[in-house]
Design a protein around this motif. Structure first.
Motif, PDB file in Angstrom:
ATOM      1  N   UNK A  88      35.408  25.660  92.463  1.00 30.80           N
ATOM      2  CA  UNK A  88      33.975  25.563  92.216  1.00 30.80           C
ATOM      3  C   UNK A  88      33.243  26.399  93.245  1.00 30.80           C
ATOM      4  N   UNK A  89      32.281  27.185  92.782  1.00 31.80           N
ATOM      5  CA  UNK A  89      31.496  28.047  93.671  1.00 31.80           C
ATOM      6  C   UNK A  89      30.017  27.910  93.350  1.00 31.80           C
ATOM      7  N   UNK A  90      29.222  28.003  94.390  1.00 29.51           N
ATOM      8  CA  UNK A  90      27.769  27.953  94.243  1.00 29.51           C
ATOM      9  C   UNK A  90      27.198  28.953  95.234  1.00 29.51           C
ATOM     10  N   UNK A  91      26.525  29.972  94.735  1.00 30.47           N
ATOM     11  CA  UNK A  91      26.006  31.026  95.596  1.00 30.47           C
ATOM     12  C   UNK A  91      24.507  31.135  95.415  1.00 30.47           C
ATOM     13  N   UNK A  92      23.779  31.244  96.513  1.00 26.40           N
ATOM     14  CA  UNK A  92      22.319  31.288  96.424  1.00 26.40           C
ATOM     15  C   UNK A  92      21.824  32.535  95.712  1.00 26.40           C
ATOM     16  N   UNK A  93      22.578  33.633  95.763  1.00 29.18           N
ATOM     17  CA  UNK A  93      22.107  34.876  95.145  1.00 29.18           C
ATOM     18  C   UNK A  93      22.905  35.251  93.907  1.00 29.18           C
ATOM     19  N   UNK A  94      23.735  34.343  93.425  1.00 29.77           N
ATOM     20  CA  UNK A  94      24.579  34.701  92.291  1.00 29.77           C
ATOM     21  C   UNK A  94      24.557  33.614  91.230  1.00 29.77           C
ATOM     22  N   UNK A  95      25.435  32.633  91.350  1.00 30.65           N
ATOM     23  CA  UNK A  95      25.571  31.705  90.238  1.00 30.65           C
ATOM     24  C   UNK A  95      26.411  30.494  90.601  1.00 30.65           C
ATOM     25  N   UNK A  96      26.485  29.604  89.632  1.00 31.06           N
ATOM     26  CA  UNK A  96      27.402  28.469  89.646  1.00 31.06           C
ATOM     27  C   UNK A  96      28.649  28.873  88.867  1.00 31.06           C
ATOM     28  N   UNK A  97      29.830  28.636  89.444  1.00 31.19           N
ATOM     29  CA  UNK A  97      31.077  28.973  88.764  1.00 31.19           C
ATOM     30  C   UNK A  97      32.034  27.793  88.887  1.00 31.19           C
ATOM     31  N   UNK A  98      32.506  27.291  87.759  1.00 28.60           N
ATOM     32  CA  UNK A  98      33.530  26.258  87.719  1.00 28.60           C
ATOM     33  C   UNK A  98      34.714  26.808  86.948  1.00 28.60           C
ATOM     34  N   UNK A  99      35.934  26.577  87.449  1.00 21.63           N
ATOM     35  CA  UNK A  99      37.121  27.020  86.712  1.00 21.63           C
ATOM     36  C   UNK A  99      38.230  25.998  86.865  1.00 21.63           C
ATOM     37  N   UNK A 158      25.072  30.653 102.803  1.00 20.96           N
ATOM     38  CA  UNK A 158      24.309  30.781 101.563  1.00 20.96           C
ATOM     39  C   UNK A 158      25.178  30.598 100.322  1.00 20.96           C
ATOM     40  N   UNK A 159      26.401  30.066 100.516  1.00 22.32           N
ATOM     41  CA  UNK A 159      27.270  29.832  99.363  1.00 22.32           C
ATOM     42  C   UNK A 159      28.307  28.777  99.721  1.00 22.32           C
ATOM     43  N   UNK A 160      28.911  28.213  98.679  1.00 22.01           N
ATOM     44  CA  UNK A 160      29.941  27.189  98.824  1.00 22.01           C
ATOM     45  C   UNK A 160      31.088  27.545  97.899  1.00 22.01           C
ATOM     46  N   UNK A 161      32.316  27.370  98.380  1.00 16.87           N
ATOM     47  CA  UNK A 161      33.497  27.566  97.545  1.00 16.87           C
ATOM     48  C   UNK A 161      34.490  26.463  97.876  1.00 16.87           C
ATOM     49  N   UNK A 162      34.862  25.674  96.873  1.00 19.05           N
ATOM     50  CA  UNK A 162      35.811  24.580  97.044  1.00 19.05           C
ATOM     51  C   UNK A 162      37.031  24.837  96.166  1.00 19.05           C
ATOM     52  N   UNK A 163      38.226  24.519  96.687  1.00 13.20           N
ATOM     53  CA  UNK A 163      39.458  24.753  95.951  1.00 13.20           C
ATOM     54  C   UNK A 163      40.350  23.518  95.969  1.00 13.20           C
ATOM     55  N   UNK A 164      41.055  23.303  94.879  1.00 12.94           N
ATOM     56  CA  UNK A 164      42.023  22.218  94.782  1.00 12.94           C
ATOM     57  C   UNK A 164      43.308  22.603  95.511  1.00 12.94           C
ATOM     58  N   UNK A 165      44.301  21.703  95.602  1.00 14.78           N
ATOM     59  CA  UNK A 165      45.529  22.006  96.348  1.00 14.78           C
ATOM     60  C   UNK A 165      46.243  23.260  95.851  1.00 14.78           C
ATOM     61  N   UNK A 166      46.968  23.884  96.793  1.00 13.74           N
ATOM     62  CA  UNK A 166      47.750  25.080  96.470  1.00 13.74           C
ATOM     63  C   UNK A 166      48.791  24.775  95.404  1.00 13.74           C
ATOM     64  N   UNK A 167      49.079  25.783  94.594  1.00 15.11           N
ATOM     65  CA  UNK A 167      50.140  25.681  93.598  1.00 15.11           C
ATOM     66  C   UNK A 167      51.466  26.181  94.159  1.00 15.11           C
ATOM     67  N   UNK A 168      51.389  27.216  94.999  1.00  8.44           N
ATOM     68  CA  UNK A 168      52.574  27.808  95.617  1.00  8.44           C
ATOM     69  C   UNK A 168      52.271  28.029  97.088  1.00  8.44           C
ATOM     70  N   UNK A 169      53.286  28.245  97.936  1.00  5.02           N
ATOM     71  CA  UNK A 169      53.030  28.494  99.356  1.00  5.02           C
ATOM     72  C   UNK A 169      52.059  29.650  99.569  1.00  5.02           C
ATOM     73  N   UNK A 170      51.308  29.626 100.692  1.00  3.93           N
ATOM     74  CA  UNK A 170      50.231  30.600 100.895  1.00  3.93           C
ATOM     75  C   UNK A 170      50.669  32.056 100.923  1.00  3.93           C
ATOM     76  N   UNK A 171      51.920  32.328 101.261  1.00  2.00           N
ATOM     77  CA  UNK A 171      52.361  33.717 101.325  1.00  2.00           C
ATOM     78  C   UNK A 171      52.860  34.233  99.975  1.00  2.00           C
ATOM     79  N   UNK A 172      52.756  33.412  98.931  1.00  2.00           N
ATOM     80  CA  UNK A 172      53.259  33.813  97.615  1.00  2.00           C
ATOM     81  C   UNK A 172      52.149  34.129  96.622  1.00  2.00           C
ATOM     82  N   UNK A 173      50.892  33.922  96.997  1.00  2.86           N
ATOM     83  CA  UNK A 173      49.790  34.166  96.063  1.00  2.86           C
ATOM     84  C   UNK A 173      48.498  34.356  96.843  1.00  2.86           C
TER      85      UNK A 173
END
Length: 252
Positions: A90-101, A65-80
């Protein structure tokens, strides 16, 4: 901490979730800002590496019921925190909202808004749209309705938190009588404006006439406020107790 720019669109009640259409719109936004999708949020709430096959299986699963897409990592996964380890999300949730950042150094707030509204259908289900600049962690939590602490936003006690006050108002079913806050860009459908109590609706119309400028687009009225007029517009509406960010509604 680096600033990010956010666009939040709150949906009309009973908005249907069309995963194919929502996904196409979010991918179109990534293409517009010249970013690639490297990761996505799966149905178990984990952020995983993007593969078209696995993503499509998730997208069309009945429980999704939702989608979340992310661009490439800025730092290795264990650092953030993986949820904010990116330049764009970008996020799209059926019970919440559209969010772009997006990181502010990559795209200013006005072009973020202009690009989003140019995408066909992206605002079709939105009744309330607002854009703001914030740190990435706090700004993402704010969009989702909870307080997310960072160096610029430490823990405070005894003070209502603008990040989660809106969630409390929505849980109590009071959102139609309020706006969340005043932002550099604010957008309302006629139905969203008409839902406000008459006194507050008139106060908003007066403020929109006095401060900034308004324009119509895709069935919404957008109110643009320059930085030097934000505080005055906020004070004018706070005088009518209509800005939910400043009202403590955590308890009945």
């Amino acid at each position: 901490m680096d600033p990010y720019h956010f666009l939040v669109g709150e949906f009309k009640k009973d908005t249907p979730f069309d995963p194919a259409a929502a996904s196409a719109q979010l991918f179109a936004w990534f293409a517009l800002i010249d970013e690639s999708v490297e990761r996505y949020g799966n149905k178990r709430g984990k952020i995983v590496k993007y593969s078209q096959r696995n993503y499509e299986k998730m997208l069309f699963a009945p429980e999704t019921d939702s989608i979340c897409l992310l661009s490439p990592r800025l730092v290795p996964p264990d650092e953030a925190d993986e949820a904010v380890n990116c330049d764009a999300q970008a996020m799209y949730s059926s019970d919440s909202s559209l969010i772009l950042s997006i990181r502010a150094s990559k795209l200013a707030l006005a072009p973020l808004f202009d690009g989003a509204r140019a995408l066909p259908g992206l605002f079709d289900h939105c009744e309330y749209v607002y854009c703001y600049a914030e740190t990435q962690g706090y700004g993402t939590g704010y969009a989702l309705g909870y307080r997310r602490l960072d160096d610029a936003h430490p823990m405070t006690f005894g003070i209502p938190c603008p990040a989660n006050n809106w969630s409390a108002i929505k849980r109590r079913g009071l959102q139609d009588a309020h706006l969340r806050d005043v932002y550099p860009i604010n957008g309302f459908t006629p139905a969203r404006l008409d839902a406000l109590p008459p006194g507050r609706r008139q106060a908003l119309r007066d403020a929109m006439h006095t401060y900034g400028r308004c324009e119509e687009h895709a069935g919404l009225t957008f109110w643009h406020l320059p930085p030097e007029e934000l505080d005055a517009a906020r004070a004018a509406l706070n005088a009518h107790a209509m800005l939910g960010a400043y009202i403590n509604n955590r308890h009945p």
